[in-house]
Design a protein around this motif. Structure first.
Motif, mmCIF file in Angstrom:
data_model
loop_
_atom_site.group_PDB
_atom_site.id
_atom_site.type_symbol
_atom_site.label_atom_id
_atom_site.label_comp_id
_atom_site.label_asym_id
_atom_site.label_seq_id
_atom_site.Cartn_x
_atom_site.Cartn_y
_atom_site.Cartn_z
ATOM 1 N N THR A 120 40.737 71.768 55.883
ATOM 2 C CA THR A 120 40.023 70.588 56.390
ATOM 3 C C THR A 120 40.775 69.307 56.068
ATOM 4 O OG1 THR A 120 38.708 70.489 54.363
ATOM 5 C CG2 THR A 120 37.767 71.696 56.234
ATOM 6 N N SER A 121 41.806 69.408 55.221
ATOM 7 C CA SER A 121 42.616 68.245 54.895
ATOM 8 C C SER A 121 43.976 68.711 54.372
ATOM 9 C CB SER A 121 41.930 67.367 53.845
ATOM 10 O OG SER A 121 41.824 68.055 52.610
ATOM 11 N N VAL A 122 44.951 67.824 54.442
ATOM 12 C CA VAL A 122 46.285 68.079 53.882
ATOM 13 C C VAL A 122 46.772 66.795 53.217
ATOM 14 C CG1 VAL A 122 46.941 69.870 55.548
ATOM 15 C CG2 VAL A 122 47.388 67.469 56.077
ATOM 16 N N ASN A 123 47.786 66.941 52.379
ATOM 17 C CA ASN A 123 48.334 65.754 51.729
ATOM 18 C C ASN A 123 49.296 64.999 52.638
ATOM 19 O OD1 ASN A 123 47.024 65.867 49.218
ATOM 20 N ND2 ASN A 123 48.455 67.416 48.472
ATOM 21 N N LYS A 124 50.345 65.693 53.088
ATOM 22 C CA LYS A 124 51.389 65.030 53.874
ATOM 23 C C LYS A 124 51.812 65.912 55.050
ATOM 24 C CE LYS A 124 53.872 64.619 50.096
ATOM 25 N NZ LYS A 124 54.957 64.302 49.133
ATOM 26 N N VAL A 125 52.037 65.266 56.196
ATOM 27 C CA VAL A 125 52.544 65.978 57.370
ATOM 28 C C VAL A 125 53.900 65.389 57.736
ATOM 29 C CG1 VAL A 125 50.242 66.566 58.190
ATOM 30 C CG2 VAL A 125 51.321 64.469 58.996
ATOM 31 N N TYR A 126 54.748 66.220 58.374
ATOM 32 C CA TYR A 126 56.150 65.817 58.555
ATOM 33 C C TYR A 126 56.708 66.372 59.860
ATOM 34 C CZ TYR A 126 61.253 65.848 57.565
ATOM 35 O OH TYR A 126 62.606 65.685 57.618
ATOM 36 N N ASP A 127 57.560 65.554 60.506
ATOM 37 C CA ASP A 127 58.311 65.972 61.685
ATOM 38 C C ASP A 127 59.726 65.403 61.557
ATOM 39 O OD1 ASP A 127 59.476 66.471 64.132
ATOM 40 O OD2 ASP A 127 57.806 65.728 65.333
ATOM 41 N N PRO A 128 60.739 66.260 61.368
ATOM 42 C CA PRO A 128 62.106 65.769 61.160
ATOM 43 C C PRO A 128 62.804 65.276 62.419
ATOM 44 C CG PRO A 128 62.100 68.153 61.222
ATOM 45 C CD PRO A 128 60.663 67.728 61.281
ATOM 46 N N ALA A 129 62.203 65.488 63.583
ATOM 47 C CA ALA A 129 62.746 64.991 64.853
ATOM 48 C C ALA A 129 61.562 64.456 65.651
ATOM 49 C CB ALA A 129 63.471 66.107 65.597
ATOM 50 N N CYS A 130 60.973 63.369 65.146
ATOM 51 C CA CYS A 130 59.608 63.000 65.542
ATOM 52 C C CYS A 130 59.476 62.322 66.894
ATOM 53 C CB CYS A 130 58.959 62.129 64.465
ATOM 54 S SG CYS A 130 59.797 60.575 64.138
ATOM 55 N N GLY A 131 60.598 61.963 67.553
ATOM 56 C CA GLY A 131 60.469 61.349 68.864
ATOM 57 C C GLY A 131 59.545 60.147 68.828
ATOM 58 N N GLY A 140 56.396 60.302 68.191
ATOM 59 C CA GLY A 140 55.319 60.526 67.224
ATOM 60 C C GLY A 140 54.130 61.303 67.717
ATOM 61 N N SER A 141 54.197 61.835 68.937
ATOM 62 C CA SER A 141 53.019 62.493 69.502
ATOM 63 C C SER A 141 52.606 63.724 68.698
ATOM 64 C CB SER A 141 53.272 62.887 70.966
ATOM 65 O OG SER A 141 54.332 63.828 71.070
ATOM 66 N N LEU A 142 53.583 64.452 68.147
ATOM 67 C CA LEU A 142 53.259 65.637 67.354
ATOM 68 C C LEU A 142 52.546 65.258 66.060
ATOM 69 C CD1 LEU A 142 56.429 67.879 67.750
ATOM 70 C CD2 LEU A 142 54.103 68.648 68.032
ATOM 71 N N LEU A 143 53.078 64.286 65.352
ATOM 72 C CA LEU A 143 52.466 63.857 64.093
ATOM 73 C C LEU A 143 51.042 63.370 64.300
ATOM 74 C CD1 LEU A 143 55.383 61.925 62.350
ATOM 75 C CD2 LEU A 143 54.303 64.034 61.557
ATOM 76 N N LEU A 144 50.851 62.616 65.360
ATOM 77 C CA LEU A 144 49.542 61.991 65.568
ATOM 78 C C LEU A 144 48.473 62.988 65.988
ATOM 79 C CD1 LEU A 144 50.784 58.660 67.094
ATOM 80 C CD2 LEU A 144 49.344 58.887 65.057
ATOM 81 N N LYS A 145 48.873 64.181 66.389
ATOM 82 C CA LYS A 145 47.853 65.175 66.718
ATOM 83 C C LYS A 145 47.083 65.612 65.469
ATOM 84 C CE LYS A 145 47.484 65.607 71.068
ATOM 85 N NZ LYS A 145 47.839 64.217 71.302
ATOM 86 N N PHE A 146 47.663 65.429 64.287
ATOM 87 C CA PHE A 146 46.922 65.729 63.058
ATOM 88 C C PHE A 146 45.732 64.786 62.902
ATOM 89 C CE2 PHE A 146 51.002 67.679 61.928
ATOM 90 C CZ PHE A 146 50.554 68.907 61.464
#
Length: 520
Positions: free
Chosen positions: A220-231, A233-239
């Protein structure tokens, strides 16, 4: 009007602006102006609302920051920058500039100054790196906008007026993340129309959502999310959508090598109301100059890294000793960096974390160094699942990509294979995953059980015996959808057709013969 109808109306209005105002400017280039001005409006309203609410709560209900003089507004600069990360004087707010924009012969000069003022308002503070160069791609003096200052100002004035005319506040009141939604829609449309030049920096939203969902199963929660080729940011923001942004406790981390897309990613964070202290986006080459050594490990990693790009590989003798790559004993080929990204992500993955990576299909079966890296991954039981996606999902390419899911702590010594190659609907000029299809894939991933022609749990010993080939088609037989044919009935039907054809030819010959014998 329903929420979906309101969203569709907003989308139509935004795309109309983007098309009507760009003129001869290429759409992918023009996006920086539309998105940049949209961002300018967002942070102006966001700051004004923040300051107004603070005053209203003290009982000063008539207060309106936008009506203050710049001198009066200076009193709140330091505290506001500490809270929001930036400051905008009342005279520089979007709507105060837009009111007279079409009559302002110095509009380009004023906008350039305002953008620099906003960026420099963070100098010397914790948000400096998050604001620095944020408006660099909104070049208000570019010839792309027009050959003369007058032409540029005319187009800038029209963009400001059009963005001001969007009733974004109405959508916000109905719980629609209007600014963030507008950004995602524009990026989708621009990527769809830009081909490879733009699409490589944007992952379709439904794929982004699937990747995020895979990495947080059971959490239900996480500390940190990461994308090393984030473009962008659409992938990160889905969290933020899947978990809620408040449930990504320590924030969003990413790195992007393309400067324009790096700026777009930071803008995207702000537009989704992710404040500066909750994101850390770096600019540079992740493989050669990773920027988050002090922030790893990460609980959830998602990425759609560039396919089969070149990197230094074994031409750089230092890389084989890099702790990210050395465990495999071999480096990804110089001409194909795919598995270098994979090893980087595995290295920075938390022990209890999950990584979901979109991969070029060749990494599943190619030999040489890539086979040796797969051997390392399988022998150490790091590959949790391999998911075959449908073709033509991504902008800029029609290939059928796949997802590799990595975990460091598994409960079995097996790999789940899912064949989702047929799970798509055609939408416009691309294939899409519907909500139902996305959930079908996710449910199969969670269940981790065999489903005829769709999912199979394979012991890693079997994969070893198959020379560490992890292509989904090697383990899941596609369903035979062809219809059995009765050869006797078919021959009979063919005979009937031939007989009928013969009769028709005789009839036609008779008609022609009659016509030839008619006397003129």
């Amino acid at each position: 009007m329903t929420r979906e109808q309101e969203r569709d109306e907003l989308h139509r209005a935004i795309w109309q602006i983007a098309n009507d105002l760009r003129g001869s400017v290429d759409g992918w280039d023009f996006k920086s102006y539309v998105l940049g001005i949209l961002f300018y409006r967002f942070i102006s309203e966001n700051l004004q609302t923040h300051i107004n609410k603070a005053e209203w709560e003290t009982g000063n209900t008539d207060f309106d920051y936008a009506k203050l003089s710049d001198e009066e507004a200076e009193f709140g600069r330091k505290d506001t920058v500490n809270e929001k990360g930036f400051y905008i004087l009342p005279s520089e707010l979007f709507f105060n500039i837009q009111i007279n924009a079409e009559k302002n012969s110095n509009l380009n000069v004023d906008l350039h100054r305002i953008f620099k003022d906003i960026e420099s308002s963070a100098n010397g503070t914790d948000s400096e790196d998050d604001l620095k160069g944020l408006f660099d791609d909104v070049d208000v003096n570019s010839n792309k906008l027009g050959g003369t200052v007058e032409q540029r100002n005319t187009r800038l004035g029209k963009i400001l007026k059009a963005i001001a005319g969007l009733r974004l506040g109405d959508y916000q009141e109905n719980n629609i993340d209007a600014f963030g939604d507008a950004y995602e829609y524009l990026m989708t449309m621009y990527a769809s129309n830009a081909g490879k030049s733009g699409g490589e920096f944007f992952t379709p939203q439904e794929v982004s959502e699937l990747l995020a969902e895979i990495t947080v199963v059971g959490k239900t929660s996480v500390n940190k999310v990461y994308d090393p080729a984030c473009g962008s940011g659409s992938l990160l923001l889905k969290f933020a959508k899947v978990l809620g942004k408040e449930n990504v406790r320590q924030g969003f981390y990413g790195q992007e090598v393309n400067i324009t897309t790096y700026n777009l990613c930071r803008i995207n964070m702000f537009l989704h109301d992710i404040n500066f202290e909750k994101f850390n986006i770096g600019h540079g080459d992740t493989l050669m100059d990773p920027m988050h050594w002090d922030d790893e490990p990460f609980d959830a990693i998602v990425s759609n890294p560039p396919y089969s790009i070149k990197w230094e590989g074994d031409a750089n003798p230092l890389l084989i000793n890099d702790p990210r790559f050395s465990p495999a004993g071999v480096l990804a080929p110089k001409s194909k960096a795919d598995l270098a990204f994979t090893m980087h992500m595995l290295s920075w993955l938390a022990t209890s974390g999950t990584a979901a990576i979109v991969e070029f299909p060749g990494v599943l079966y190619r030999g040489g160094a890539e086979q040796k890296i797969r051997k390392y991954l399988i022998d150490n039981n790091y590959v949790d699942a391999v998911i075959q996606l449908p073709p033509d999902l991504f902008f800029g390419t029609t290939i059928a990509t796949c997802i590799i899911v990595l975990k460091k702590s598994k409960k079995d010594n097996a790999t789940l294979f899912i064949d989702a190659s047929a799970e798509f609907t055609r939408g416009g000029n691309k294939n899409k995953l519907s909500d139902t299809q996305r959930k079908k894939i996710l449910n199969a991933f969670v269940a981790r059980e065999g489903v005829d022609h769709f999912a199979k749990l394979v012991d890693n010993k079997e994969i070893e015996a198959n020379d560490y080939n992890i292509a989904v088609s090697s383990y899941i037989e596609q369903q035979n959808t062809s219809v059995a044919t009765d050869i006797i009935m078919l021959n009979q039907h063919i005979g009937e057709i031939v007989a009928r054809q013969t009769e028709l030819r005789k009839a036609i010959d008779a008609i022609v013969n009659d016509l030839e014998n008619v006397e003129v």
